[in-house]
Motif scaffolding. Structure first.
Motif, PDB file in Angstrom:
ATOM      1  N   GLU A 256      39.254  44.668  38.283  1.00 38.65           N
ATOM      2  CA  GLU A 256      37.916  44.654  38.709  1.00 38.65           C
ATOM      3  C   GLU A 256      38.117  44.724  40.400  1.00 38.65           C
ATOM      4  O   GLU A 256      38.778  43.824  40.978  1.00 38.65           O
ATOM      5  CB  GLU A 256      37.389  43.301  38.247  1.00 38.65           C
ATOM      6  CG  GLU A 256      37.161  43.342  36.844  1.00 38.65           C
ATOM      7  CD  GLU A 256      35.743  44.139  36.215  1.00 38.65           C
ATOM      8  OE1 GLU A 256      34.777  44.219  36.972  1.00 38.65           O
ATOM      9  OE2 GLU A 256      36.154  44.523  35.290  1.00 38.65           O
ATOM     10  N   HIS A 257      37.367  45.463  41.097  1.00 34.93           N
ATOM     11  CA  HIS A 257      37.450  45.579  42.387  1.00 34.93           C
ATOM     12  C   HIS A 257      35.997  44.923  43.085  1.00 34.93           C
ATOM     13  O   HIS A 257      35.210  44.717  42.355  1.00 34.93           O
ATOM     14  CB  HIS A 257      37.457  47.104  42.891  1.00 34.93           C
ATOM     15  CG  HIS A 257      38.526  47.817  42.590  1.00 34.93           C
ATOM     16  ND1 HIS A 257      39.645  47.656  43.153  1.00 34.93           N
ATOM     17  CD2 HIS A 257      38.631  48.469  41.489  1.00 34.93           C
ATOM     18  CE1 HIS A 257      40.564  48.639  42.667  1.00 34.93           C
ATOM     19  NE2 HIS A 257      40.024  49.211  41.549  1.00 34.93           N
ATOM     20  N   SER A 258      36.374  44.478  44.354  1.00 36.55           N
ATOM     21  CA  SER A 258      35.152  43.805  45.012  1.00 36.55           C
ATOM     22  C   SER A 258      35.375  44.187  46.465  1.00 36.55           C
ATOM     23  O   SER A 258      36.306  44.479  47.054  1.00 36.55           O
ATOM     24  CB  SER A 258      34.886  42.354  44.794  1.00 36.55           C
ATOM     25  OG  SER A 258      36.188  41.602  45.215  1.00 36.55           O
ATOM     26  N   GLY A 259      34.172  43.852  47.209  1.00 38.02           N
ATOM     27  CA  GLY A 259      34.254  44.190  48.744  1.00 38.02           C
ATOM     28  C   GLY A 259      34.799  45.547  49.291  1.00 38.02           C
ATOM     29  O   GLY A 259      34.457  46.551  48.636  1.00 38.02           O
ATOM     30  N   HIS A 260      35.760  45.375  50.130  1.00 39.43           N
ATOM     31  CA  HIS A 260      36.050  46.638  50.654  1.00 39.43           C
ATOM     32  C   HIS A 260      36.856  47.487  49.827  1.00 39.43           C
ATOM     33  O   HIS A 260      36.946  48.605  50.052  1.00 39.43           O
ATOM     34  CB  HIS A 260      37.042  46.475  52.189  1.00 39.43           C
ATOM     35  CG  HIS A 260      37.485  47.522  52.755  1.00 39.43           C
ATOM     36  ND1 HIS A 260      36.644  48.559  53.431  1.00 39.43           N
ATOM     37  CD2 HIS A 260      38.486  47.992  52.918  1.00 39.43           C
ATOM     38  CE1 HIS A 260      37.357  49.285  53.921  1.00 39.43           C
ATOM     39  NE2 HIS A 260      38.443  49.070  53.685  1.00 39.43           N
ATOM     40  N   ASP A 261      37.903  46.633  49.106  1.00 40.36           N
ATOM     41  CA  ASP A 261      38.317  47.207  47.892  1.00 40.36           C
ATOM     42  C   ASP A 261      37.627  48.001  47.070  1.00 40.36           C
ATOM     43  O   ASP A 261      38.146  48.903  46.693  1.00 40.36           O
ATOM     44  CB  ASP A 261      39.333  46.183  47.118  1.00 40.36           C
ATOM     45  CG  ASP A 261      40.230  46.558  46.294  1.00 40.36           C
ATOM     46  OD1 ASP A 261      40.909  47.595  46.641  1.00 40.36           O
ATOM     47  OD2 ASP A 261      40.401  46.171  45.304  1.00 40.36           O
ATOM     48  N   LEU A 262      36.504  47.634  46.757  1.00 43.13           N
ATOM     49  CA  LEU A 262      35.578  48.499  45.846  1.00 43.13           C
ATOM     50  C   LEU A 262      35.211  49.806  46.599  1.00 43.13           C
ATOM     51  O   LEU A 262      35.250  50.768  45.874  1.00 43.13           O
ATOM     52  CB  LEU A 262      34.327  47.723  45.390  1.00 43.13           C
ATOM     53  CG  LEU A 262      33.250  48.362  44.657  1.00 43.13           C
ATOM     54  CD1 LEU A 262      33.781  48.911  43.199  1.00 43.13           C
ATOM     55  CD2 LEU A 262      31.885  47.299  44.403  1.00 43.13           C
ATOM     56  N   VAL A 263      34.619  49.632  47.773  1.00 43.71           N
ATOM     57  CA  VAL A 263      34.382  50.947  48.381  1.00 43.71           C
ATOM     58  C   VAL A 263      35.603  51.669  48.407  1.00 43.71           C
ATOM     59  O   VAL A 263      35.406  52.828  48.159  1.00 43.71           O
ATOM     60  CB  VAL A 263      33.912  50.606  49.592  1.00 43.71           C
ATOM     61  CG1 VAL A 263      33.547  51.876  50.613  1.00 43.71           C
ATOM     62  CG2 VAL A 263      32.654  49.638  49.749  1.00 43.71           C
TER      63      VAL A 263
END
Length: 153
Positions: free
Chosen positions: A9-16
């Motif tokens: 599961e990615h979030s924040g800058h990692d998700l983008v």
């Protein structure tokens, strides 16, 4: 216990970054407008409409972006597994594991509109098998379960 699909599961800058990587690996361009649309979408904890996203992106850019342009980008994101569409509310959620192919199962609260995405490979496999047994080729199954979330009960 039902078989589950495991992924990061990615979030924040990692998700983008994961979304950009998945889209470019699919042979598509990651433009500034697409980045702005994905950023706005990823900022929502609950499903957002194309009009919500258009308003946010327009405000950020200082010029009006037509909802039709946003719809085209969101459709591209859904096709490439960067976003998921909640069919019953015509709204979208960022996929926290971009590029990962699996079916959408949503728990949709009739009170607050919150949509929780869950993965269950056993349910997905059964739905696909039923469709194929009826001589139907499933492309992208979406299952929505309507009811009340824990907060609204």
């Amino acid at each position: 216990m039902a078989a589950q699909h495991h992924h990061h599961e990615h979030s924040g800058h990692d998700l983008v970054h994961a979304a950009e990587s998945a889209l470019t690996q699919a042979g598509e361009q990651w433009t500034e407008l697409r980045a702005d649309v994905f950023g706005a979408l990823a900022g929502h904890a609950s499903p957002a409409s194309a009009y919500d996203i258009a308003d946010e992106v327009s405000a950020k850019r200082g010029k009006r972006i037509a909802p039709n342009s946003i719809y085209r980008i969101l459709d591209l994101f859904v096709t490439n597994n960067l976003a998921m569409r909640v069919e019953s509310s015509n709204a979208y959620l960022a996929n926290s594991h971009p590029g990962c192919l699996h079916d959408c199962i949503f728990l949709v609260c009739d009170e607050c509109g919150e949509a929780t995405h869950i993965d269950n490979d056993a349910v997905s496999k059964t739905v696909r098998s039923l469709a194929e047994a009826a001589d139907f080729k499933p492309e992208r199954p979406v299952i929505e379960i309507r009811g009340l979330c824990a907060e609204c009960r």
